[in-house]
Design a protein around this motif. Sequence first.
Motif, PDB file in Angstrom:
ATOM      1  N   LEU A  97      14.054  35.428  63.501  1.00 28.99           N
ATOM      2  CA  LEU A  97      12.914  34.261  63.403  1.00 28.99           C
ATOM      3  C   LEU A  97      12.190  34.934  64.566  1.00 28.99           C
ATOM      4  O   LEU A  97      13.538  35.784  65.852  1.00 28.99           O
ATOM      5  N   PRO A  98      11.275  35.348  64.931  1.00 33.33           N
ATOM      6  CA  PRO A  98      10.970  35.181  66.703  1.00 33.33           C
ATOM      7  C   PRO A  98      11.394  34.671  68.061  1.00 33.33           C
ATOM      8  O   PRO A  98      11.684  33.739  67.178  1.00 33.33           O
ATOM      9  N   GLY A  99      11.605  35.272  68.785  1.00 36.18           N
ATOM     10  CA  GLY A  99      12.426  35.157  70.075  1.00 36.18           C
ATOM     11  C   GLY A  99      13.906  35.191  69.739  1.00 36.18           C
ATOM     12  O   GLY A  99      14.697  34.513  70.949  1.00 36.18           O
ATOM     13  N   GLY A 100      14.369  35.900  68.436  1.00 36.20           N
ATOM     14  CA  GLY A 100      15.754  36.472  69.602  1.00 36.20           C
ATOM     15  C   GLY A 100      16.711  35.222  68.474  1.00 36.20           C
ATOM     16  O   GLY A 100      18.115  34.297  69.008  1.00 36.20           O
ATOM     17  N   LYS A 101      16.409  34.982  67.508  1.00 36.99           N
ATOM     18  CA  LYS A 101      17.293  33.946  66.708  1.00 36.99           C
ATOM     19  C   LYS A 101      17.100  34.613  65.409  1.00 36.99           C
ATOM     20  O   LYS A 101      17.160  35.210  65.287  1.00 36.99           O
ATOM     21  N   ILE A 102      18.509  34.733  64.721  1.00 34.61           N
ATOM     22  CA  ILE A 102      19.271  34.939  63.499  1.00 34.61           C
ATOM     23  C   ILE A 102      20.229  33.808  62.708  1.00 34.61           C
ATOM     24  O   ILE A 102      21.445  33.350  63.676  1.00 34.61           O
ATOM     25  N   GLY A 103      20.100  33.966  61.838  1.00 30.62           N
ATOM     26  CA  GLY A 103      21.340  32.464  61.176  1.00 30.62           C
ATOM     27  C   GLY A 103      21.200  33.047  60.068  1.00 30.62           C
ATOM     28  O   GLY A 103      21.175  33.411  58.673  1.00 30.62           O
ATOM     29  N   VAL A 104      22.711  32.805  59.928  1.00 29.54           N
ATOM     30  CA  VAL A 104      23.510  33.407  58.396  1.00 29.54           C
ATOM     31  C   VAL A 104      24.520  32.102  57.660  1.00 29.54           C
ATOM     32  O   VAL A 104      24.572  31.193  58.660  1.00 29.54           O
ATOM     33  N   HIS A 105      23.927  31.724  56.376  1.00 29.55           N
ATOM     34  CA  HIS A 105      24.725  30.803  55.649  1.00 29.55           C
ATOM     35  C   HIS A 105      26.145  31.299  54.774  1.00 29.55           C
ATOM     36  O   HIS A 105      26.171  32.602  54.663  1.00 29.55           O
ATOM     37  N   THR A 106      27.224  30.081  55.236  1.00 32.37           N
ATOM     38  CA  THR A 106      28.190  30.960  54.688  1.00 32.37           C
ATOM     39  C   THR A 106      28.920  30.922  53.360  1.00 32.37           C
ATOM     40  O   THR A 106      29.548  31.767  52.743  1.00 32.37           O
ATOM     41  N   GLY A 107      27.355  30.459  52.429  1.00 33.55           N
ATOM     42  CA  GLY A 107      27.272  31.328  51.358  1.00 33.55           C
ATOM     43  C   GLY A 107      27.342  32.167  50.746  1.00 33.55           C
ATOM     44  O   GLY A 107      27.527  33.379  50.032  1.00 33.55           O
ATOM     45  N   LEU A 108      26.784  33.382  52.120  1.00 29.94           N
ATOM     46  CA  LEU A 108      26.170  34.555  51.955  1.00 29.94           C
ATOM     47  C   LEU A 108      27.811  35.223  52.151  1.00 29.94           C
ATOM     48  O   LEU A 108      27.931  36.954  51.496  1.00 29.94           O
ATOM     49  N   LEU A 109      28.480  34.814  52.897  1.00 32.31           N
ATOM     50  CA  LEU A 109      29.428  35.643  52.977  1.00 32.31           C
ATOM     51  C   LEU A 109      30.373  35.543  51.694  1.00 32.31           C
ATOM     52  O   LEU A 109      31.094  36.603  51.904  1.00 32.31           O
ATOM     53  N   ASN A 110      30.370  34.948  50.828  1.00 35.64           N
ATOM     54  CA  ASN A 110      30.956  35.293  49.384  1.00 35.64           C
ATOM     55  C   ASN A 110      30.829  36.671  48.605  1.00 35.64           C
ATOM     56  O   ASN A 110      31.075  36.422  47.255  1.00 35.64           O
ATOM     57  N   VAL A 111      29.049  36.317  48.236  1.00 36.10           N
ATOM     58  CA  VAL A 111      28.190  37.688  47.864  1.00 36.10           C
ATOM     59  C   VAL A 111      28.292  39.229  48.653  1.00 36.10           C
ATOM     60  O   VAL A 111      28.324  39.854  48.076  1.00 36.10           O
ATOM     61  N   ALA A 112      28.325  38.770  49.982  1.00 39.05           N
ATOM     62  CA  ALA A 112      28.338  40.061  51.019  1.00 39.05           C
ATOM     63  C   ALA A 112      29.695  40.132  51.157  1.00 39.05           C
ATOM     64  O   ALA A 112      30.470  39.838  52.500  1.00 39.05           O
TER      65      ALA A 112
END
Length: 264
Positions: A97-112
């Motif tokens: 998001l604008p303002g320097g924000k990054i969010g990662v879902h734990t579910g992504l770590l099973n795919v990436a």
Amino acid sequence: MKKLIGIVALSLLAAGCKTSPTGRTQIALYSPQKMNEMGVASFAQMKEQQPIENNKQTNRYVRCIADKLIAQLPSQYANQEWEVVVFKENSANAFALPGGKIGVHTGLLNVAKDQHQLAAVMGHEVGHVIAEHANERVSQNSILQFGLQASDVALQMGNVEYREAIMQGLGVGAQVGVALPFSRSHESEADVIGLDLMAKAGFEPTGSVRLWENMNKLSGERQAEFLSTHPAPETRMQNLKRNMPEADILKRAAWKKGLKPACK
């Protein structure tokens, strides 16, 4: 009166014309400061509503990749303080998001499955930010829904009436109808920007294709592409492969500089 309204609208649109990093013409009506305010407020709201992953090893791994990517951003973004949060969420997703924000879902770590694949997703999401896609989306929503109301009135996170549209404009959610092709162009553009970004950081750009191979296996039955806000995985992989030779040159240049990430 109709003529006057038309002139004012055209003037606003002309003033908001910009060019994206890939050379595409954009309409961005709002200031970076306003977009940052909305991004920060939205992120704070998410942190209140969603559980956060506190595992130190997981957070170090995600932060390591984020730092490598951020270091390759244009100076106005590279010098910004970035907050990276891992959310306990089963969906294979991430966002920036604008303002320097990054969010990662734990579910992504099973795919990436490795640092290169996760860098492809995170680079893509940061690509949305540096290409000001959120500004475009919010501007488009303003034109379509708010009739070019003043941003100080329409774009207030505390205003329940507009909150959903703002979140949608920031990339959380999708509008059906006229905005769909617009969103697909954003996704394709962010893929290319993210590919170059991960390559400049020294990640293996072919990881982006492997990621979408994994995503494709999980997708099951999908809507026809023209009804989706995102290009089909096959389309994305073709687009990435077309841009792979240039990305490989960037990766080799990064390696010569000693940039070989080892995030584990």
